[in-house]
Design a protein around this motif. Structure first.
Motif, PDB file in Angstrom:
ATOM      1  N   LYS A  40      -1.159  -4.640  -0.877  1.00 43.07           N
ATOM      2  CA  LYS A  40      -2.116  -4.443  -1.970  1.00 43.07           C
ATOM      3  C   LYS A  40      -3.000  -5.683  -2.116  1.00 43.07           C
ATOM      4  CE  LYS A  40      -2.459  -3.631  -6.954  1.00 43.07           C
ATOM      5  NZ  LYS A  40      -1.710  -3.386  -8.222  1.00 43.07           N
ATOM      6  N   ALA A  62      -9.404  -0.043  -2.265  1.00 45.29           N
ATOM      7  CA  ALA A  62      -9.830  -1.386  -2.681  1.00 45.29           C
ATOM      8  C   ALA A  62     -11.346  -1.524  -2.774  1.00 45.29           C
ATOM      9  CB  ALA A  62      -9.272  -2.420  -1.699  1.00 45.29           C
ATOM     10  N   ILE A  65      -4.566   1.473  -0.858  1.00 50.19           N
ATOM     11  CA  ILE A  65      -5.281   1.544  -2.133  1.00 50.19           C
ATOM     12  C   ILE A  65      -6.781   1.635  -1.831  1.00 50.19           C
ATOM     13  CG2 ILE A  65      -3.543   0.218  -3.412  1.00 50.19           C
ATOM     14  CD1 ILE A  65      -5.500  -2.187  -3.320  1.00 50.19           C
ATOM     15  N   ASP A  78       3.457  -4.578  -2.103  1.00 54.56           N
ATOM     16  CA  ASP A  78       2.731  -5.538  -2.951  1.00 54.56           C
ATOM     17  C   ASP A  78       1.862  -6.483  -2.115  1.00 54.56           C
ATOM     18  OD1 ASP A  78       3.832  -4.477  -5.248  1.00 54.56           O
ATOM     19  OD2 ASP A  78       5.495  -5.905  -5.302  1.00 54.56           O
ATOM     20  N   GLN A 110      -5.458  -6.022   0.780  1.00 53.40           N
ATOM     21  CA  GLN A 110      -6.610  -5.123   0.671  1.00 53.40           C
ATOM     22  C   GLN A 110      -7.599  -5.590  -0.402  1.00 53.40           C
ATOM     23  OE1 GLN A 110      -5.255  -0.693   1.233  1.00 53.40           O
ATOM     24  NE2 GLN A 110      -3.440  -1.889   0.737  1.00 53.40           N
TER      25      GLN A 110
END
Length: 529
Positions: A479, A338, A336, A476, A482
């Protein structure tokens, strides 16, 4: 039925005779000569601006030295060239037991080191445990993961992990699990210039640090012999010298690292071919959170917010790299953006706000000493550092002093925790998000960076992500990892690159893939037919 006339029969016979004669002539037509067999050179010369750190798998933790290891050594698993798929290396079979906590490895019985001495399960056990004893930069591959190593018989090894690890076969493909000869390496100290090698396709016959490395085909290698008998690697001080060496014919291959302008220029040169491959290497800034004022999260966040990645990608690299907003690279599952989500890009207003909260102002500027190494990552490194300095100083509240050190000194100072802000890069050890997070953020596993960061909550998430068998749950977890990384900002991503190699157009067999290791044993140079 009325009979056929003699005239008709005679005509038929004549036609048959003619057909048979024609067929005989066709059969006598000479066969075209076979295509000439290509001839290949016995020696290929590769040039690089990179350097070897330690010719010892217990200490080396850099891309180029690992590349050399992957040509002179081999482990239980290896990557199939051109893919991210694992295949068996020095093993013939393996079993996974106790839910992924135990691995049973069946070694080949024909393994020999470069001097002809045998390699067996006892050798591999000694090599793995030596990594743990020395506790060097890559030791975490063993110390953090392995509970114990047992020899079942001469060619069977049992590795018991501290906890199940879904991607352990990928770990078994890194050099910390490559067997080395016990009679050539000391048991409890690093041997940085050791040329004994392992059980790989090549053996080292000459090594002059920072000048030359010469490899020749290992006559005891169990597998397919290398395409080229001898590989000479020459080390150059900068990209310009490297490019000139290729153009003059001094080397056959220019590999890591050419300047972006050189890459574009070489694409137009007759007799030279530029190879391009996918890149999964990343570049980033490391803040040592043990050194004030970088123990203040507000300071790190401010500098993360002010960073102008697009400027670096375009001005320095001419668009040959992409801005990166996470340590997990673009294109890998779990990634992602981030840092972009939290800070935006070159967000000077936010940077100023954070600096003021940290107690800085235009009259009381934050002093930053930014370190880089001038050749290991290519000649562009000074320009990267200059643009980072420019971005930070645009806040009007930061004063940056840029300093540099050659690679060996740079590594040593970093390991000792003496540098507060450094520029580093990462090439993948194995293709999993764990490889881009655990070695950087887990307490103790980032010793190679001088242990710059430690956080119990981060440690817990990283450990959970390692053992979780369900990939959706791992997504997850990564995520959240990050998001926390962006908030804590101990390491700030800059960009993600591509791979470029330039060679003479008579060179073939260069395979570029996400693992980004050049496999010398596949390369050849045609010299005639």
């Amino acid at each position: 039925m009325r009979g056929v006339s003699k005239t008709v029969w005679a005509a038929v016979v004549i036609v048959v005779v003619i057909v048979l004669a024609a067929a005989a002539l066709l059969m006598q037509k000479p066969t075209p000569p076979p295509a000439p067999t290509p001839k290949y050179a016995d020696t290929i010369t590769i040039g690089t601006t990179d350097k070897i750190s330690d010719l010892d798998p217990a200490m080396a933790y850099d891309f180029f030295t690992w590349e050399v290891f992957n040509n002179v050594m081999e482990g239980p698993f290896k990557y199939k060239p051109g893919t991210t798929d694992l295949e068996k290396g020095i093993i013939t079979d393996y079993q996974v037991q106790e839910g992924g906590k135990v691995y049973i490895l069946k070694l080949r019985t024909d393994l020999k080191f470069a001097d002809g001495s045998p390699c067996n399960a006892n050798t591999l056990k000694w090599s793995i445990e030596r990594v743990a004893r020395i506790n060097g930069d890559p030791a975490w591959f063993v110390t953090d993961l392995v509970d114990k190593v047992d020899v079942i018989d001469d060619y069977t090894l049992k590795i018991t992990l501290k906890s199940p690890l879904s991607f352990f076969p990928a770990i078994l493909a890194v050099p910390t699990y490559f067997p080395i000869p016990p009679d050539k390496y000391p048991a409890d100290k690093v041997s940085s210039d050791n040329t004994a090698g392992g059980v790989g396709p090549y053996r080292i016959v000459k090594f002059v640090r920072d000048q030359q490395l010469v490899l020749e085909a290992n006559p005891y290698y169990y597998g397919t012999p290398p395409k080229t008998k001898t590989v000479v690697i020459k080390f150059y001080k900068d990209a310009t010298t490297l490019r000139l060496a290729l153009e003059s014919g001094e080397i056959d291959i220019a590999w890591k690292t050419l300047n972006p302008t050189d890459i574009n220029s070489l694409k137009t040169k007759p007799g030279i071919k530029v190879w391009e491959g996918p890149g999964s290497f990343i570049r980033y800034i490391v803040f040592n959170t043990k050194i004030p004022p970088f123990d203040n999260k507000l300071v790190r966040q401010a500098l993360a917010a002010a960073l102008d990645r697009n400027s670096i990608a375009q001005k320095v690299f001419l668009g040959t790299v992409d801005p990166l907003y996470s340590l997990i690279p673009n294109g890998m599952w779990g990634h992602i953006d981030a840092f972009k989500d939290k800070y935006g890009e070159a967000n000077l207003d936010l940077a100023k706000q954070l600096l003021r909260q940290a107690g800085y102002s235009e009259s009381n500027k934050l002093k930053v000493e930014l370190w880089y190494t001038p050749s290991h990552y290519g000649d562009t490194e000074a320009d990267v550092a200059a643009l980072i300095k420019e971005a930070w100083e645009k806040t009007g509240m930061v004063e940056v002093t840029v300093k540099s050190a050659e690679w060996s000194t740079y590594l040593d100072l970093t390991r000792k925790g003496q540098l507060a802000v450094t520029l580093y890069g990462w090439y993948p050890d194995y293709m999993d998000p764990d490889d881009y997070t655990f070695p950087f953020l887990h307490t103790g596993s980032n010793r190679w960076l001088g242990n710059p960061y430690s956080d119990p909550e981060m440690d817990k998430m990283l450990e959970q992500a390692e053992v979780e068998p369900d990939q959706s749950k791992r997504v997850d977890l990564y995520k959240n990892i990050q998001i926390k990384l962006a908030d804590d900002a101990p390491i700030v991503p800059i960009f993600q690159g591509k791979l470029y190699v330039a060679s003479k157009d008579t060179v073939g067999g260069i395979v570029l893939d996400p693992l980004m290791l050049l496999r010398y044993y596949l390369i050849y140079k045609q010299v005639g037919s």
